[in-house]
Design a protein around this motif. Structure first.
Motif, PDB file in Angstrom:
ATOM      1  N   UNK A  70     -36.519 -16.812  -1.067  1.00  0.00           N
ATOM      2  CA  UNK A  70     -35.123 -17.199  -1.486  1.00  0.00           C
ATOM      3  C   UNK A  70     -35.129 -16.421  -2.951  1.00  0.00           C
ATOM      4  N   UNK A  71     -33.904 -15.883  -3.271  1.00  0.00           N
ATOM      5  CA  UNK A  71     -33.703 -15.214  -4.494  1.00  0.00           C
ATOM      6  C   UNK A  71     -32.172 -16.102  -4.829  1.00  0.00           C
ATOM      7  N   UNK A  72     -32.116 -16.792  -6.013  1.00  0.00           N
ATOM      8  CA  UNK A  72     -30.964 -17.529  -5.947  1.00  0.00           C
ATOM      9  C   UNK A  72     -30.492 -18.472  -4.731  1.00  0.00           C
ATOM     10  N   UNK A  73     -31.663 -18.940  -4.112  1.00  0.00           N
ATOM     11  CA  UNK A  73     -31.483 -19.729  -2.770  1.00  0.00           C
ATOM     12  C   UNK A  73     -31.014 -18.991  -1.787  1.00  0.00           C
ATOM     13  N   UNK A 231     -24.279  -9.923 -11.331  1.00  0.00           N
ATOM     14  CA  UNK A 231     -23.413 -10.532 -11.083  1.00  0.00           C
ATOM     15  C   UNK A 231     -23.026 -11.364 -12.396  1.00  0.00           C
ATOM     16  N   UNK A 232     -23.370 -11.237 -13.448  1.00  0.00           N
ATOM     17  CA  UNK A 232     -23.156 -11.757 -14.886  1.00  0.00           C
ATOM     18  C   UNK A 232     -22.163 -10.645 -15.668  1.00  0.00           C
ATOM     19  N   UNK A 233     -21.989  -9.755 -15.258  1.00  0.00           N
ATOM     20  CA  UNK A 233     -21.246  -8.739 -15.893  1.00  0.00           C
ATOM     21  C   UNK A 233     -19.913  -9.104 -16.236  1.00  0.00           C
ATOM     22  N   UNK A 234     -19.060  -9.358 -15.072  1.00  0.00           N
ATOM     23  CA  UNK A 234     -17.640  -9.694 -15.091  1.00  0.00           C
ATOM     24  C   UNK A 234     -17.429 -11.239 -15.704  1.00  0.00           C
ATOM     25  N   UNK A 235     -16.640 -11.548 -16.328  1.00  0.00           N
ATOM     26  CA  UNK A 235     -15.880 -12.894 -16.613  1.00  0.00           C
ATOM     27  C   UNK A 235     -14.686 -12.824 -16.844  1.00  0.00           C
ATOM     28  N   UNK A 236     -13.991 -13.850 -16.036  1.00  0.00           N
ATOM     29  CA  UNK A 236     -12.488 -14.157 -16.215  1.00  0.00           C
ATOM     30  C   UNK A 236     -12.362 -15.191 -16.805  1.00  0.00           C
ATOM     31  N   UNK A 277     -11.807  -9.374  -6.258  1.00  0.00           N
ATOM     32  CA  UNK A 277     -12.630  -8.024  -7.021  1.00  0.00           C
ATOM     33  C   UNK A 277     -13.805  -8.536  -7.115  1.00  0.00           C
ATOM     34  N   UNK A 278     -14.457  -9.805  -6.699  1.00  0.00           N
ATOM     35  CA  UNK A 278     -15.894 -10.128  -6.835  1.00  0.00           C
ATOM     36  C   UNK A 278     -16.258 -10.437  -8.177  1.00  0.00           C
ATOM     37  N   UNK A 279     -15.522 -11.319  -8.824  1.00  0.00           N
ATOM     38  CA  UNK A 279     -15.867 -11.782 -10.263  1.00  0.00           C
ATOM     39  C   UNK A 279     -16.606 -12.976  -9.760  1.00  0.00           C
ATOM     40  N   UNK A 280     -17.983 -13.278 -10.280  1.00  0.00           N
ATOM     41  CA  UNK A 280     -18.668 -14.571 -10.227  1.00  0.00           C
ATOM     42  C   UNK A 280     -18.579 -15.714 -11.183  1.00  0.00           C
ATOM     43  N   UNK A 281     -17.788 -15.202 -12.334  1.00  0.00           N
ATOM     44  CA  UNK A 281     -17.784 -16.135 -13.508  1.00  0.00           C
ATOM     45  C   UNK A 281     -16.480 -16.403 -13.946  1.00  0.00           C
ATOM     46  N   UNK A 308     -18.307 -17.815  -2.947  1.00  0.00           N
ATOM     47  CA  UNK A 308     -19.519 -18.478  -3.270  1.00  0.00           C
ATOM     48  C   UNK A 308     -20.487 -18.423  -2.057  1.00  0.00           C
ATOM     49  N   UNK A 309     -20.195 -17.717  -0.957  1.00  0.00           N
ATOM     50  CA  UNK A 309     -20.993 -17.867   0.221  1.00  0.00           C
ATOM     51  C   UNK A 309     -22.315 -16.791  -0.212  1.00  0.00           C
ATOM     52  N   UNK A 310     -22.172 -15.616  -0.982  1.00  0.00           N
ATOM     53  CA  UNK A 310     -23.174 -14.956  -1.230  1.00  0.00           C
ATOM     54  C   UNK A 310     -23.917 -15.207  -2.505  1.00  0.00           C
ATOM     55  N   UNK A 311     -23.077 -15.597  -3.578  1.00  0.00           N
ATOM     56  CA  UNK A 311     -23.702 -15.752  -4.826  1.00  0.00           C
ATOM     57  C   UNK A 311     -23.288 -17.170  -5.416  1.00  0.00           C
ATOM     58  N   UNK A 312     -24.132 -17.980  -6.261  1.00  0.00           N
ATOM     59  CA  UNK A 312     -23.673 -18.968  -6.899  1.00  0.00           C
ATOM     60  C   UNK A 312     -22.561 -18.548  -8.076  1.00  0.00           C
ATOM     61  N   UNK A 313     -21.306 -19.144  -7.990  1.00  0.00           N
ATOM     62  CA  UNK A 313     -20.431 -18.990  -9.010  1.00  0.00           C
ATOM     63  C   UNK A 313     -20.315 -19.900 -10.109  1.00  0.00           C
TER      64      UNK A 313
END
Lengths: 395, 395
Positions: A70-73, A231-236, A277-281, A308-313
């Motif tokens: 697992x990577x990030x579960x 996944x940490x590059x974009x924040x809204x 647009x896949x912002x995870x933060x 949040x299916x693919x990455x923890x948000x």
């Protein structure tokens, strides 16, 4: 058709001398199943991929086969599938897994909603697994949903960072050179041996340093850090009213930009688009209220989007605090409700934390508070640690 | 004398075909400066090490040369020096750096208190740098504090995880085979070429997968994770009185053991010894008091020990809370003083956080609180994130 890193960036690991050519392991190889189609361009229905994933991962030093680590579960192989799925012109992806891992693999496909995947049973060697994958593609059965491809990309299940441009190079080269996957017969995937002992038209395709293979435990660490960084590059930043956006929003935006690449401040209208647009933060700023209405609305939208299916948000609910009007303890007690919200959100792979930012009247002091807040926001986004959800941090 | 990984664990990176032998890059090589001493055993004063560290690190994709890239805020080369310093029979360590990095390097040696290090100027190539290092060792100058060694280990500055047993193997092999560092003349460090084109008695010494070289940015990530993992294994729980130790200590110890390898509970008498044994994580439990007397005492001891010179030390000040007798807000406000302590501690590389654990009478609920506390403690120790210092977390 083999893939190597570009000339300027050789591998750094010391190679074992007796197995020196093993260092030149194939990253991806393409075989042209049908010679008739080999001269054609990269046509819409012509490409499939085969992923041998029957390995036991003994070098990793962990009991789980590396493709399932697992990577990030989320299992490593799911990242590799995601990388191939993104490429629209790969029509079918065949994964070869051992019989004992067949159910695990089906579970992964279902949970992470992978598309265009077919499973075949792995053979006793990597080559047998590839062969089984190719056979499934070549079989001309009625009711078979697989279409016969012109080019098949063979890609390791443990190389999660393959990019479309590299895959396209492999396919184009396969079409131009009509390379066949003679690997199967020679029992080695090494271009050197193929060139030396056979008459196969092999060609080295330049890869990229990103195309590395997860082999050791340290590679899993590296993969996790790379994924976290991406996944940490974009924040809204969602502000609760238009006026607040003017006042605090720009200040926060400017500071966050020193820590993160893409910072978007919104008052909420275009949130749906930002999620797409896949912002995870997300930072949800509640300038003077201490309730969670806005945060709850955001959590609902994220949940409905399947983001949040693919990455923890990461969601951070920011509350401003004027020490002079409300005692810190009282405010904290109120905002502590966040623990209950966070427990619920975690079930949907959303990592929720609270952040109290001191809001003084004086501009200089406000900027100092916001700067501290920025450091905390950045740490929460970059670390993405589920052990710290539901906490109320103070800047 | 070259070092490769053991037979069973070949390199995973795809090797560039035209520079295939580059994949067999030397991890460390040993040259016997004096043939007279070559037959002797590994004697006390016989071994020195030369570290070429003049590289520009262009493959890393970052402006800083890779040997100076920070890992937990300390430059990579300092970790490599630390690994060599630990080996008592390496009498002198010569580092070859470019003129422009000479002051940086002096600063690193001073700040991290490295011993037995001498600096020489790097040459234009890796081999010239090695040559300069060897020359410094060979020179028979009066007042020169360097002793003439029998064996010199050449070790890359960017391989931080070298272990004593591997170094000993290299030295022993050098003494037995009398290998000379012909690399200098042939302009390559590859054993294959040496064997093919020269009459040098070269021997492959089995290394370990840990002996990898930091080349790409992903390797820095991996190195950071490995270092974090290593220093997170041991935790010391300091309880404020003997009775509390009985009551809560064992419960906490048992739970922490599911997350961390070595958990030591003490009431403080043997703290000095525990610090000496290089434990980098402390949980200071203040069962019913909300002051920081114990935490302050611990901080002072850590500071005096110089423990935090090499690694950031995590200290978590735990306070128990009985909701029924003291309101949460009031308790929180009191414990919030931790922010000021944390700011001071950070200057000395100590990462201080606070943790409030709910302390109900009921055994089952207490265990649930302690379990949550354990998750938070473990997250703080494993992440070692300086962005979250001074926070008061709640379990």
């Amino acid at each position: 058709m083999e893939l190597g890193p570009p000339g300027g960036s050789g591998p750094a690991e010391p190679g074992p001398r007796l197995r020196g050519l093993r260092g030149a392991d194939a990253a991806a190889s393409a075989s042209s199943l049908s010679r008739f189609g080999a001269e054609a361009g990269c046509r819409a229905s012509a490409v499939a991929a085969v992923l041998p994933a029957g390995g036991s991962g003994e070098r990793m030093g962990v009991p789980t086969p590396k493709q399932f680590c697992p990577i990030l579960e989320r299992p490593l192989i799911s990242y590799t599938l995601q990388a191939l799925e993104r490429v629209s012109w790969i029509k079918d992806i065949i994964v070869a897994v051992t019989r004992e891992n067949m159910e695990t693999m089906k579970g992964i496909i279902q949970r992470y909603q992978h598309k265009r995947i077919s499973l075949v049973e792995a053979g006793v060697t990597r080559h047998r697994s590839i062969f089984n994958g190719l056979k499934a593609l070549a079989e001309d059965q009625p009711n078979c949903r697989l279409s016969k491809p012109e080019v098949v990309i063979i890609h390791d299940a443990v190389r999660p960072f393959v990019e479309e441009d590299v895959l396209l190079k492999v396919v184009t080269a396969a079409q131009e050179h009509g390379c066949s996957d003679y690997d199967l017969e020679f029992g080695t995937e090494c271009l050197h041996l193929a060139l030396k002992y056979s008459h196969i038209k092999a060609k080295l395709v330049e890869g990229s340093p990103d195309l590395w293979k997860v082999t050791y435990k340290r590679d899993l660490y590296a993969a996790e850090s790379i994924i976290k960084e991406r996944i940490s590059q974009k924040v809204c930043v969602v502000m609760d009213t238009k006026e607040d956006e003017e006042h605090v929003g720009h200040c926060l935006e400017e500071m966050l930009k020193t820590e993160l690449n893409h910072v978007k401040v919104t008052s909420g209208q275009d949130l749906q688009q930002i999620i797409l647009e896949q912002c995870y933060n997300f930072v949800c700023v509640n300038v003077m209220t201490s309730d969670f209405e806005e945060t709850q609305r955001l959590l609902n939208m994220v949940e409905e989007s399947n983001l949040s299916i693919l990455y923890p948000v990461v969601v951070i609910s920011v509350h401003f605090l004027d020490y002079e009007s409300v005692p810190l303890g009282q405010k904290m007690e109120k905002v502590m409700q966040i623990r209950e919200f966070a427990k619920e959100a975690k079930k949907r792979n959303i990592l929720l934390s609270g952040l109290l930012i001191y809001f003084p009247q004086e501009e200089q002091k406000l900027r100092e508070s916001l700067r501290q807040g920025t450091t905390i926001i950045s740490a929460l986004i970059k670390e993405r640690n589920s052990g710290l959800i539901g906490q109320l941090l103070v800047a």
